[in-house]
Design a protein around this motif. Structure first.
Motif, PDB file in Angstrom:
ATOM      1  N   PRO A  54       0.829  -1.209   0.000  1.00 34.56           N
ATOM      2  CA  PRO A  54       0.000   0.000   0.000  1.00 34.56           C
ATOM      3  C   PRO A  54       0.865   1.262   0.000  1.00 34.56           C
ATOM      4  CG  PRO A  54      -0.684  -1.517   1.751  1.00 34.56           C
ATOM      5  CD  PRO A  54       0.585  -2.051   1.154  1.00 34.56           C
ATOM      6  N   ASN A  55       0.342   2.318  -0.620  1.00 39.82           N
ATOM      7  CA  ASN A  55       1.056   3.601  -0.598  1.00 39.82           C
ATOM      8  C   ASN A  55       1.258   4.035   0.838  1.00 39.82           C
ATOM      9  OD1 ASN A  55       0.873   3.507  -3.359  1.00 39.82           O
ATOM     10  ND2 ASN A  55      -0.838   4.912  -3.490  1.00 39.82           N
ATOM     11  N   GLU A  56       2.326   4.801   1.070  1.00 46.36           N
ATOM     12  CA  GLU A  56       2.682   5.168   2.431  1.00 46.36           C
ATOM     13  C   GLU A  56       3.258   6.591   2.476  1.00 46.36           C
ATOM     14  OE1 GLU A  56       5.821   3.470   5.786  1.00 46.36           O
ATOM     15  OE2 GLU A  56       5.709   2.516   3.845  1.00 46.36           O
ATOM     16  N   TRP A  57       2.765   7.393   3.435  1.00 50.55           N
ATOM     17  CA  TRP A  57       3.343   8.720   3.653  1.00 50.55           C
ATOM     18  C   TRP A  57       4.686   8.529   4.343  1.00 50.55           C
ATOM     19  CZ3 TRP A  57       1.772  13.139   1.586  1.00 50.55           C
ATOM     20  CH2 TRP A  57       0.467  13.205   1.108  1.00 50.55           C
ATOM     21  N   LYS A  58       5.743   9.086   3.747  1.00 55.94           N
ATOM     22  CA  LYS A  58       7.093   8.965   4.291  1.00 55.94           C
ATOM     23  C   LYS A  58       7.682  10.356   4.493  1.00 55.94           C
ATOM     24  CE  LYS A  58       8.716   4.584   3.513  1.00 55.94           C
ATOM     25  NZ  LYS A  58       9.635   3.875   4.338  1.00 55.94           N
ATOM     26  N   LYS A  59       8.465  10.486   5.543  1.00 54.22           N
ATOM     27  CA  LYS A  59       9.204  11.722   5.755  1.00 54.22           C
ATOM     28  C   LYS A  59      10.359  11.744   4.763  1.00 54.22           C
ATOM     29  CE  LYS A  59       9.720  14.385   9.483  1.00 54.22           C
ATOM     30  NZ  LYS A  59       9.868  14.652  10.896  1.00 54.22           N
ATOM     31  N   VAL A  60      10.479  12.853   4.044  1.00 56.16           N
ATOM     32  CA  VAL A  60      11.554  13.007   3.064  1.00 56.16           C
ATOM     33  C   VAL A  60      12.313  14.294   3.367  1.00 56.16           C
ATOM     34  CG1 VAL A  60      10.388  11.703   1.245  1.00 56.16           C
ATOM     35  CG2 VAL A  60      10.034  14.173   1.395  1.00 56.16           C
ATOM     36  N   ARG A  61      13.530  14.339   2.915  1.00 62.40           N
ATOM     37  CA  ARG A  61      14.349  15.553   3.040  1.00 62.40           C
ATOM     38  C   ARG A  61      14.348  16.222   1.670  1.00 62.40           C
ATOM     39  NH1 ARG A  61      17.802  17.627   6.514  1.00 62.40           N
ATOM     40  NH2 ARG A  61      17.777  15.771   7.798  1.00 62.40           N
ATOM     41  N   ILE A  62      13.866  17.452   1.618  1.00 62.46           N
ATOM     42  CA  ILE A  62      13.874  18.216   0.379  1.00 62.46           C
ATOM     43  C   ILE A  62      15.225  18.909   0.309  1.00 62.46           C
ATOM     44  CG2 ILE A  62      12.716  20.000  -0.957  1.00 62.46           C
ATOM     45  CD1 ILE A  62      10.987  17.473  -0.361  1.00 62.46           C
ATOM     46  N   ILE A  63      16.008  18.553  -0.713  1.00 62.18           N
ATOM     47  CA  ILE A  63      17.402  18.976  -0.731  1.00 62.18           C
ATOM     48  C   ILE A  63      17.714  20.105  -1.720  1.00 62.18           C
ATOM     49  CG2 ILE A  63      18.284  16.810   0.180  1.00 62.18           C
ATOM     50  CD1 ILE A  63      18.954  15.985  -2.709  1.00 62.18           C
ATOM     51  N   GLU A  64      16.860  20.306  -2.723  1.00 60.44           N
ATOM     52  CA  GLU A  64      17.105  21.369  -3.693  1.00 60.44           C
ATOM     53  C   GLU A  64      15.903  21.512  -4.619  1.00 60.44           C
ATOM     54  OE1 GLU A  64      20.515  20.122  -5.938  1.00 60.44           O
ATOM     55  OE2 GLU A  64      19.486  18.389  -6.763  1.00 60.44           O
ATOM     56  N   SER A  65      15.926  22.572  -5.428  1.00 58.84           N
ATOM     57  CA  SER A  65      14.902  22.735  -6.462  1.00 58.84           C
ATOM     58  C   SER A  65      15.251  21.837  -7.631  1.00 58.84           C
ATOM     59  CB  SER A  65      14.837  24.182  -6.950  1.00 58.84           C
ATOM     60  OG  SER A  65      14.269  25.014  -5.988  1.00 58.84           O
ATOM     61  N   LEU A  82      14.980  13.495  -1.105  1.00 60.05           N
ATOM     62  CA  LEU A  82      15.810  12.345  -0.787  1.00 60.05           C
ATOM     63  C   LEU A  82      14.992  11.360   0.021  1.00 60.05           C
ATOM     64  CD1 LEU A  82      18.512  10.828  -0.550  1.00 60.05           C
ATOM     65  CD2 LEU A  82      19.023  12.267   1.443  1.00 60.05           C
ATOM     66  N   LEU A  83      14.808  10.161  -0.526  1.00 58.95           N
ATOM     67  CA  LEU A  83      14.172   9.064   0.207  1.00 58.95           C
ATOM     68  C   LEU A  83      15.317   8.301   0.865  1.00 58.95           C
ATOM     69  CD1 LEU A  83      11.689   7.822  -2.546  1.00 58.95           C
ATOM     70  CD2 LEU A  83      11.191   9.324  -0.626  1.00 58.95           C
ATOM     71  N   GLU A  84      15.575   8.620   2.115  1.00 57.82           N
ATOM     72  CA  GLU A  84      16.772   8.105   2.778  1.00 57.82           C
ATOM     73  C   GLU A  84      16.782   6.595   2.933  1.00 57.82           C
ATOM     74  OE1 GLU A  84      17.188  10.448   6.326  1.00 57.82           O
ATOM     75  OE2 GLU A  84      17.890  12.181   5.197  1.00 57.82           O
ATOM     76  N   ASP A  85      15.611   5.980   3.172  1.00 54.06           N
ATOM     77  CA  ASP A  85      15.603   4.530   3.410  1.00 54.06           C
ATOM     78  C   ASP A  85      15.963   3.715   2.176  1.00 54.06           C
ATOM     79  OD1 ASP A  85      13.170   5.272   2.268  1.00 54.06           O
ATOM     80  OD2 ASP A  85      12.018   3.758   3.349  1.00 54.06           O
ATOM     81  N   VAL A  86      15.838   4.301   0.991  1.00 49.93           N
ATOM     82  CA  VAL A  86      16.233   3.593  -0.236  1.00 49.93           C
ATOM     83  C   VAL A  86      17.344   4.329  -0.978  1.00 49.93           C
ATOM     84  CG1 VAL A  86      14.048   2.382  -0.585  1.00 49.93           C
ATOM     85  CG2 VAL A  86      14.350   4.680  -1.540  1.00 49.93           C
ATOM     86  N   ASP A  87      17.885   5.391  -0.370  1.00 53.58           N
ATOM     87  CA  ASP A  87      18.986   6.164  -0.941  1.00 53.58           C
ATOM     88  C   ASP A  87      18.688   6.569  -2.390  1.00 53.58           C
ATOM     89  OD1 ASP A  87      21.443   7.469  -0.790  1.00 53.58           O
ATOM     90  OD2 ASP A  87      22.493   5.762  -1.681  1.00 53.58           O
TER      91      ASP A  87
END
Length: 119
Positions: A54-65, A82-87
């Motif tokens: 199922p789709n999932e809300w994940k915390k992401v780091r916004i790193i640039e435009s 950046l999706l850190e858990d999957v690099d």
């Protein structure tokens, strides 16, 4: 503190589209304003679409435009997340983010962007 409707209108009219005589110039104004007023990195939640789960809300780091004044075509404005858990770094449209954790200038800029469709 969130901006008032009047403050948003004044910023759009006096800073973003003030010297725009065409749609192309207005688009450049919007892209330039976004570039100048978003401060990276910041965090937000993004709905990650998965093929087998199922789709999932994940915390992401916004790193640039991802979008800038040279490639903005008046539609969505994309950021690199950046999706850190999957690099993995992926482009995400601003409207696809929720629960943004950022400085006041960035939050105000995102609030102003939400009002773009009225102009």
């Amino acid at each position: 503190m969130p901006l008032t409707k009047k403050e948003i209108e004044e910023i759009i009219e006096n800073e973003i589209i003030v010297d725009a005589y065409s749609d192309e110039e207005a688009e450049t104004g919007w892209a330039t304003y976004m570039e100048d007023n978003l401060n990276f990195p910041f965090e937000a939640e993004y709905l990650v679409r998965k093929a087998s789960k199922p789709n999932e809300w994940k915390k992401v780091r916004i790193i640039e435009s991802h979008t800038n004044s040279s490639n903005y075509e008046g539609g969505g404005y994309y950021l690199s997340a950046l999706l850190e858990d999957v690099d993995m770094i992926i482009p995400v449209e601003i409207g696809e983010l929720r629960n943004v954790e950022a400085d006041e200038e960035t939050l105000n800029t995102l609030q102003i962007w939400e009002s773009k469709s009225k102009y």
